[in-house]
Design an enzyme around this catalytic site. Structure first.
Site, short mmCIF file in Angstrom:
data_model
loop_
_atom_site.label_atom_id
_atom_site.label_comp_id
_atom_site.label_asym_id
_atom_site.label_seq_id
_atom_site.Cartn_x
_atom_site.Cartn_y
_atom_site.Cartn_z
N ARG A 1 30.22 44.19 40.15
CA ARG A 1 30.33 44.50 38.73
C ARG A 1 31.16 45.75 38.50
NH1 ARG A 1 24.85 45.28 39.14
NH2 ARG A 1 25.19 43.53 40.51
N GLY B 1 31.34 49.26 40.10
CA GLY B 1 32.14 49.29 41.31
C GLY B 1 31.29 49.06 42.55
N HIS B 2 30.34 48.13 42.43
CA HIS B 2 29.47 47.81 43.55
C HIS B 2 28.77 46.48 43.29
CE1 HIS B 2 26.75 49.89 40.72
NE2 HIS B 2 25.85 49.04 41.16
N ALA B 3 28.06 46.02 44.32
CA ALA B 3 27.19 44.84 44.22
C ALA B 3 25.84 45.21 44.81
CB ALA B 3 27.80 43.66 44.98
#
Length: 131
Positions: A95, A48-50
């Site tokens: 992702r 839940g981040h990049a």
């Protein structure tokens, strides 16, 4: 393709198999950190981040899980379920990891030490930068 699957060296042996991952040989970056997640409760997700600069190789060392990658324009999903195969994730890719099987272990090999400033946790902010 957004992510690249990398087959690592798999040495088959009747006493048990062995997989090797070496920086710049199997993994296209210097390894500065390795971490793993496990005991992920059913229905939960990770990611839940990049990252702005970080390269990562994600490996299902045990069990299986899905990794969905998003470059701001398109998405693709990968089932990771082989301990000799890793998914290369470059900077600027959102992702999501989900559908963890019972006993799944997700190992991440990273190109740098932990840096909170390298994370993008807000999807709208991610889309403004990479979309």
């Amino acid at each position: 393709m957004i992510g690249k699957l990398i087959n690592l060296c798999k040495i088959t042996d009747p006493r048990g198999n062995l997989t090797v991952a070496e920086q710049y040989k199997d993994i296209p970056f210097e390894i500065k950190r390795v971490y793993w997640t496990y005991d992920v409760p059913g229905g939960e997700h990770r990611g839940g981040h990049a990252h702005k600069k970080l390269y990562q190789l994600v490996v299902a060392t045990s069990g299986s899980f899905m990794v969905t990658l998003d470059n701001g324009k398109e998405k693709e999903s990968h089932l990771l379920n082989h301990p000799w195969q890793g998914l290369l994730i470059e900077p600027g890719i959102w992702r999501e990891l989900e559908d963890f099987s019972s006993g799944a272990v997700c190992m991440v090999i990273a190109s740098d030490l932990f840096d909170l400033n390298d994370y993008i946790y807000d999807y709208d902010e991610f889309k403004k930068i990479y979309g």
